[in-house]
Design a protein around this motif. Structure first.
Motif, PDB file in Angstrom:
ATOM      1  N   TRP A 265      44.212  32.960  37.512  1.00 18.43           N
ATOM      2  CA  TRP A 265      43.073  33.613  37.629  1.00 18.43           C
ATOM      3  C   TRP A 265      42.728  33.598  39.317  1.00 18.43           C
ATOM      4  O   TRP A 265      41.704  34.115  39.815  1.00 18.43           O
ATOM      5  CB  TRP A 265      41.846  32.793  37.047  1.00 18.43           C
ATOM      6  CG  TRP A 265      41.983  33.028  35.624  1.00 18.43           C
ATOM      7  CD1 TRP A 265      42.722  33.923  34.800  1.00 18.43           C
ATOM      8  CD2 TRP A 265      41.258  32.276  34.616  1.00 18.43           C
ATOM      9  NE1 TRP A 265      42.399  33.809  33.482  1.00 18.43           N
ATOM     10  CE2 TRP A 265      41.629  32.787  33.168  1.00 18.43           C
ATOM     11  CE3 TRP A 265      40.272  31.165  34.723  1.00 18.43           C
ATOM     12  CZ2 TRP A 265      41.084  32.223  32.263  1.00 18.43           C
ATOM     13  CZ3 TRP A 265      39.994  30.587  33.539  1.00 18.43           C
ATOM     14  CH2 TRP A 265      40.354  31.204  32.305  1.00 18.43           C
TER      15      TRP A 265
ATOM     16  N   ARG B 298      41.181  36.638  41.855  1.00 15.05           N
ATOM     17  CA  ARG B 298      40.540  37.628  40.992  1.00 15.05           C
ATOM     18  C   ARG B 298      39.275  37.359  40.723  1.00 15.05           C
ATOM     19  O   ARG B 298      38.733  36.185  40.817  1.00 15.05           O
ATOM     20  CB  ARG B 298      41.413  37.584  39.708  1.00 15.05           C
ATOM     21  CG  ARG B 298      42.902  38.047  39.787  1.00 15.05           C
ATOM     22  CD  ARG B 298      43.518  37.842  38.458  1.00 15.05           C
ATOM     23  NE  ARG B 298      43.287  38.771  37.489  1.00 15.05           N
ATOM     24  CZ  ARG B 298      43.374  38.905  36.158  1.00 15.05           C
ATOM     25  NH1 ARG B 298      44.336  37.811  35.564  1.00 15.05           N
ATOM     26  NH2 ARG B 298      42.941  39.745  35.360  1.00 15.05           N
TER      27      ARG B 298
ATOM     28  N   GLU C  97      35.873  36.337  45.429  1.00 18.49           N
ATOM     29  CA  GLU C  97      36.352  37.582  44.912  1.00 18.49           C
ATOM     30  C   GLU C  97      35.424  38.469  44.198  1.00 18.49           C
ATOM     31  O   GLU C  97      35.194  39.914  44.465  1.00 18.49           O
ATOM     32  CB  GLU C  97      37.741  37.882  44.236  1.00 18.49           C
ATOM     33  CG  GLU C  97      38.849  36.870  44.708  1.00 18.49           C
ATOM     34  CD  GLU C  97      38.910  35.631  44.803  1.00 18.49           C
ATOM     35  OE1 GLU C  97      39.823  34.890  45.555  1.00 18.49           O
ATOM     36  OE2 GLU C  97      38.079  34.932  44.123  1.00 18.49           O
TER      37      GLU C  97
ATOM     38  N   ASP D  47      36.929  44.549  34.841  1.00 18.95           N
ATOM     39  CA  ASP D  47      37.947  43.666  34.741  1.00 18.95           C
ATOM     40  C   ASP D  47      37.709  42.279  35.135  1.00 18.95           C
ATOM     41  O   ASP D  47      38.549  41.225  34.916  1.00 18.95           O
ATOM     42  CB  ASP D  47      39.242  44.115  35.441  1.00 18.95           C
ATOM     43  CG  ASP D  47      39.791  45.417  35.001  1.00 18.95           C
ATOM     44  OD1 ASP D  47      39.804  45.773  33.680  1.00 18.95           O
ATOM     45  OD2 ASP D  47      40.175  46.063  35.816  1.00 18.95           O
TER      46      ASP D  47
END
Length: 452
Positions: free
Chosen positions: A44, A47, A67, A88
């Protein structure tokens, strides 16, 4: 004037006779909950990620990775909106036990470099410098060592911003001036001009309501505030807080160093929970309330208190039509419009779960059950009027049904195997719900194998 502080002498914002030194380091973990998740899950990292209380689009993000912040997603962003911004995005139900463990590990890492003097919240720590540690080069060296110790001992995703200043209040301000991974120092000789560019809301203790009040009195910018003399600051706040703030912003030490006022004896403890969709019913909300009481009663005994009062709060979700029909309604931080109900009961001081459960049942029976009260989405249980065990006076007839012994036995098993190992049947449907949540100003305490 009563409550006046000693008045240091200043010239051009610099306290005469005060050396250019740092007395405090304020360590602020950056995007703490999200950073812990990225440390635990390397896949992860780098991201967009948000930590949420429950997996529902109507709730709010309680933390966001940097992020995600770069995309405009931050603490308080509604989950549905976050999904629109970034389809996402990784959504994680917070593992608050892990966050408490990481907080303690970080404190241990900091202690290798400098003793932790204060822990204002789960993601903040304060170190007080002494002697030659206060010299700017040495203070900076300690700050850099703290950053490296956290990276080496805890994990590379755990970054922090550190503020260095002559008092705690300014150190807190400095820690927010450069994120992530910042290091800012505010020396007495730079004050107050070094903070003149900030917004009023950048000051600890100045929230939205206070800002409106200051604006109404003609204070709209930091230069407006800094232009006031000490008497003007006292009048602005109508208390000694104004005097303190005047001195803090100029690097002075008023004796409390910007620390919050020490609380009196604890008056209450409790738990609340935003219900997941599966528990937004009469039966589900009762099961969750039962579990909240189970946790609160166990904490009550662990912290060695008796209680003489219980308050129960329920919030009911409303449709748009129901809200319009009611007229003035409240809106939860999740965006849900709701009505609310609360009731408090007083009783003979006790600390066993069965007696408290009797009280909860009686309060629960008084809740509204009309057509607009069929969708509970929030429940809170608070125990009040706490009495330390040392001050408790036992009743004439002792402990009926050995309820205290029963609770003590349950505690021993739950401390060893987990706090829901032994419980009363009413909370069974919600046994896995309402996990420990962390208020940013409170660090859960470990009781046995779990944090509460």
């Amino acid at each position: 004037m009563p409550g006046e502080l000693e008045i240091p002498e200043y010239r051009d914002g610099f306290r005469l006779g005060q050396a250019d030194r740092f007395s405090f380091l304020h360590i602020d973990l950056n995007s703490f909950f999200a950073s812990v998740e990225q440390q635990l899950h390397p896949e992860w990292r780098n991201r967009p990620l948000a930590v949420v209380p429950t997996m529902a689009d109507t709730t709010m993000c309680i933390a966001a990775s940097y992020e995600a912040k770069a995309l405009g997603i931050k603490t308080g962003t509604q989950v549905g909106k976050a999904k629109e911004i970034c389809p996402d995005i990784i959504l994680v139900a917070g593992s608050h036990t892990e966050y408490a463990k990481f907080s303690h590990r970080i404190a241990a890492a900091v202690e290798r470099c400098c003793p932790v003097a204060h822990t204002p919240s789960i993601d903040e720590m304060v170190c007080q410098l002494i002697g030659r540690e206060q010299e700017p080069p040495r203070a900076r060296k300690i700050a850099l060592e703290i950053k490296q110790a956290i990276k080496d001992d805890v994990g590379e995703t755990l970054r922090c911003s550190i503020g260095m200043a002559p008092n705690r209040y300014l150190a807190k301000i400095a820690s927010d001036m450069q994120k992530p991974d910042g290091l800012i120092g505010l020396l007495p000789s730079q004050l107050p001009r070094a903070i003149a560019h900030l917004e009023l809301r950048d000051l600890p203790g100045v929230g939205a309501k206070t800002e409106v009040r200051l604006n109404a009195k003609g204070i709209r910018t930091m230069p407006d505030l800094l232009a006031l003399d000490r008497q003007g600051m006292h009048r602005l706040w109508d208390s000694v807080w104004g005097d303190r703030l005047y001195h803090w912003l100029r690097g002075a030490d008023t004796g409390d160093d910007g620390a919050p006022v020490a609380p009196e004896v604890q008056k209450s403890l409790g738990h609340s929970h935003v219900l997941g969709p599966e528990h937004r019913s009469q039966e589900g909300s009762w099961a969750v309330a039962h579990k909240l009481l189970h946790k609160a009663a166990m904490r009550l005994r662990m912290e060695k208190f008796y209680t003489g009062s219980m308050a129960v709060t329920i919030k009911f979700a409303l449709t748009r039509e129901e809200a319009a029909a009611l007229g003035k309604t409240k809106q939860h931080t999740s965006g849900i419009k709701h009505s609310g109900w609360a009731m408090e009961a007083r009783f003979a001081d006790c600390q066993d779960t069965l007696s408290l459960l009797d009280v909860l049942r009686k309060l629960w029976a008084q809740r509204p059950v009309g057509p607009q009260c069929q969708k509970p989405f929030f429940v809170g249980v608070t125990l009040r009027d706490l009495v330390p065990e040392s001050e408790f006076q036992a009743g004439l007839f002792g402990d009926p049904d050995n309820r205290g012994n029963l609770s003590s036995t349950m505690d021993k098993l739950n401390l060893k195997f987990g706090h829901t190992t032994v419980h009363f049947a009413g909370m069974l449907p919600a046994r896995e719900s309402a996990p420990t949540r962390i208020a940013f100003t409170q660090i859960p305490v470990q009781y046995g194998v779990e944090f509460m």
